[in-house]
Write a protein that holds these residues in place. Structure first.
Motif, PDB file in Angstrom:
ATOM      1  N   SER A  68       0.812  -1.233   0.000  1.00 36.60           N
ATOM      2  CA  SER A  68       0.000   0.000   0.000  1.00 36.60           C
ATOM      3  C   SER A  68       0.837   1.270   0.000  1.00 36.60           C
ATOM      4  N   LYS A  69       2.033   1.218  -0.559  1.00 33.95           N
ATOM      5  CA  LYS A  69       2.859   2.423  -0.669  1.00 33.95           C
ATOM      6  C   LYS A  69       2.505   3.144  -1.960  1.00 33.95           C
ATOM      7  N   VAL A  70       2.506   4.468  -1.866  1.00 29.82           N
ATOM      8  CA  VAL A  70       2.136   5.289  -3.015  1.00 29.82           C
ATOM      9  C   VAL A  70       3.251   6.298  -3.251  1.00 29.82           C
ATOM     10  N   TYR A  71       3.688   6.388  -4.501  1.00 29.12           N
ATOM     11  CA  TYR A  71       4.712   7.345  -4.909  1.00 29.12           C
ATOM     12  C   TYR A  71       4.098   8.258  -5.964  1.00 29.12           C
ATOM     13  N   TYR A  72       4.618   9.465  -6.041  1.00 24.84           N
ATOM     14  CA  TYR A  72       4.097  10.393  -7.044  1.00 24.84           C
ATOM     15  C   TYR A  72       5.241  11.231  -7.604  1.00 24.84           C
ATOM     16  N   GLU A 111       8.304  15.979 -16.293  1.00 24.07           N
ATOM     17  CA  GLU A 111       8.322  15.344 -17.599  1.00 24.07           C
ATOM     18  C   GLU A 111       9.056  14.011 -17.500  1.00 24.07           C
ATOM     19  N   ARG A 112       8.685  13.075 -18.347  1.00 25.81           N
ATOM     20  CA  ARG A 112       9.306  11.750 -18.305  1.00 25.81           C
ATOM     21  C   ARG A 112      10.801  11.808 -18.573  1.00 25.81           C
ATOM     22  N   LYS A 113      11.214  12.684 -19.468  1.00 24.64           N
ATOM     23  CA  LYS A 113      12.637  12.755 -19.802  1.00 24.64           C
ATOM     24  C   LYS A 113      13.458  13.343 -18.654  1.00 24.64           C
ATOM     25  N   ASN A 114      12.826  14.089 -17.753  1.00 28.39           N
ATOM     26  CA  ASN A 114      13.538  14.705 -16.634  1.00 28.39           C
ATOM     27  C   ASN A 114      13.472  13.880 -15.349  1.00 28.39           C
ATOM     28  N   LEU A 115      12.910  12.696 -15.412  1.00 28.19           N
ATOM     29  CA  LEU A 115      12.793  11.881 -14.206  1.00 28.19           C
ATOM     30  C   LEU A 115      14.162  11.423 -13.721  1.00 28.19           C
ATOM     31  N   ASN A 116      14.363  11.537 -12.404  1.00 31.32           N
ATOM     32  CA  ASN A 116      15.582  11.018 -11.794  1.00 31.32           C
ATOM     33  C   ASN A 116      15.227  10.426 -10.430  1.00 31.32           C
ATOM     34  N   ASP A 117      16.235  10.028  -9.674  1.00 38.30           N
ATOM     35  CA  ASP A 117      15.986   9.367  -8.391  1.00 38.30           C
ATOM     36  C   ASP A 117      15.248  10.251  -7.395  1.00 38.30           C
ATOM     37  N   GLY A 162      -6.663   8.794 -15.358  1.00 36.25           N
ATOM     38  CA  GLY A 162      -6.410   7.655 -16.218  1.00 36.25           C
ATOM     39  C   GLY A 162      -5.607   6.610 -15.471  1.00 36.25           C
ATOM     40  N   ILE A 163      -5.811   5.360 -15.847  1.00 34.24           N
ATOM     41  CA  ILE A 163      -5.059   4.243 -15.274  1.00 34.24           C
ATOM     42  C   ILE A 163      -4.209   3.681 -16.400  1.00 34.24           C
ATOM     43  N   SER A 164      -2.913   3.597 -16.161  1.00 40.25           N
ATOM     44  CA  SER A 164      -1.990   3.220 -17.220  1.00 40.25           C
ATOM     45  C   SER A 164      -0.912   2.293 -16.670  1.00 40.25           C
ATOM     46  N   GLU A 165      -0.107   1.762 -17.559  1.00 39.96           N
ATOM     47  CA  GLU A 165       1.030   0.936 -17.156  1.00 39.96           C
ATOM     48  C   GLU A 165       2.264   1.816 -17.021  1.00 39.96           C
ATOM     49  N   MET A 166       3.194   1.365 -16.196  1.00 36.89           N
ATOM     50  CA  MET A 166       4.445   2.104 -16.021  1.00 36.89           C
ATOM     51  C   MET A 166       5.347   1.866 -17.223  1.00 36.89           C
ATOM     52  N   ASN A 167       6.078   2.918 -17.600  1.00 35.35           N
ATOM     53  CA  ASN A 167       7.079   2.731 -18.648  1.00 35.35           C
ATOM     54  C   ASN A 167       8.372   2.224 -18.006  1.00 35.35           C
ATOM     55  N   ASP A 168       9.378   1.959 -18.820  1.00 34.14           N
ATOM     56  CA  ASP A 168      10.623   1.366 -18.313  1.00 34.14           C
ATOM     57  C   ASP A 168      11.335   2.269 -17.313  1.00 34.14           C
ATOM     58  N   LYS A 169      11.359   3.561 -17.577  1.00 30.91           N
ATOM     59  CA  LYS A 169      12.045   4.492 -16.677  1.00 30.91           C
ATOM     60  C   LYS A 169      11.350   4.539 -15.313  1.00 30.91           C
ATOM     61  N   GLU A 170      10.027   4.539 -15.336  1.00 30.52           N
ATOM     62  CA  GLU A 170       9.274   4.543 -14.076  1.00 30.52           C
ATOM     63  C   GLU A 170       9.490   3.236 -13.314  1.00 30.52           C
ATOM     64  N   LYS A 171       9.546   2.134 -14.030  1.00 30.11           N
ATOM     65  CA  LYS A 171       9.805   0.846 -13.364  1.00 30.11           C
ATOM     66  C   LYS A 171      11.172   0.843 -12.689  1.00 30.11           C
ATOM     67  N   LEU A 195      12.886   3.482 -11.581  1.00 31.81           N
ATOM     68  CA  LEU A 195      12.822   4.359 -10.412  1.00 31.81           C
ATOM     69  C   LEU A 195      12.067   3.690  -9.264  1.00 31.81           C
ATOM     70  N   TYR A 196      11.003   3.001  -9.583  1.00 30.61           N
ATOM     71  CA  TYR A 196      10.225   2.315  -8.556  1.00 30.61           C
ATOM     72  C   TYR A 196      11.051   1.207  -7.901  1.00 30.61           C
ATOM     73  N   GLN A 197      11.758   0.448  -8.691  1.00 24.00           N
ATOM     74  CA  GLN A 197      12.587  -0.626  -8.145  1.00 24.00           C
ATOM     75  C   GLN A 197      13.667  -0.074  -7.218  1.00 24.00           C
ATOM     76  N   LYS A 198      14.241   1.083  -7.576  1.00 21.71           N
ATOM     77  CA  LYS A 198      15.258   1.697  -6.703  1.00 21.71           C
ATOM     78  C   LYS A 198      14.640   2.155  -5.381  1.00 21.71           C
ATOM     79  N   LYS A 199      13.391   2.656  -5.422  1.00 24.11           N
ATOM     80  CA  LYS A 199      12.729   3.102  -4.204  1.00 24.11           C
ATOM     81  C   LYS A 199      12.373   1.920  -3.288  1.00 24.11           C
TER      82      LYS A 199
END
Length: 172
Positions: free
Chosen positions: A80-84, A88-94, A155-164, A166-170
């Motif tokens: 039940s953890k939520v991240y936000y 922009e997708r290209k500017n995503l970092n840790d 909207g409900i969507s799937e995570m892209n590779d970059k989001e996956k 980042l999520y795995q690192k968290k």
């Protein structure tokens, strides 16, 4: 049918001139069970709870570009953890991915503050991306928070590779 049975007490002594009467209660018990059965079959026990989920109309739809300033993306994770993030997708970092909880209406406050800072509030969109290890309850809780904040565009969507990644690192 019901019978009234009278005891004849001519053999013994009469007490106060009373005659013993026994009433057969079998028909009354039968009637009680018939009424209980009738009310059980004619009653709705509980109505199913339905969540209103607005789906897009059928037809060919291409990808929709959403301005990141008019949107916020939530990633629903394990336990039940939520991240936000609101970038922009290209500017995503840790540091882009921040954790928020359902305690003390933190998710609702996050949505409200993002909506308040959006340039076009009428186009504000919430994007929900459940992870593979997230629970269904977390998604339902998130949809409840959207109803509380009156966010009609989501909207409900799937995570892209970059989001996956980042999520795995968290999570680790």
């Amino acid at each position: 049918m019901a019978e009234v049975q009278v005891n004849d007490r001519s053999k013994g002594s009469k007490k106060n001139g009373r005659i013993g009467i026994k009433v057969d209660m079998t028909p009354m018990v039968d009637l009680g069970f018939l009424l209980i059965t009738f009310f059980l079959f004619s009653t709705n026990f509980s109505k199913p709870n339905v969540m209103d989920l607005g789906l897009p109309a059928k037809g060919p739809h291409g990808p929709t570009d959403i301005d990141y300033r008019n949107s916020i993306t939530f990633i629903l994770g394990k336990d039940s953890k939520v991240y936000y993030y609101q970038d922009e997708r290209k500017n995503l970092n840790d540091n882009s991915l921040k954790e928020v909880s359902f305690d003390r209406a933190q998710v609702a406050k996050t949505i409200e503050s993002a909506k308040a800072s959006a340039p076009k509030k009428e186009n504000f969109t919430v994007i929900i991306k459940p992870a593979d290890d997230s629970q269904y309850k977390t998604l339902v809780d998130m949809l409840d928070e959207l109803a509380i904040t009156r966010s009609e565009r989501y909207g409900i969507s799937e995570m892209n590779d970059k989001e996956k990644d980042l999520y795995q690192k968290k999570v680790l």
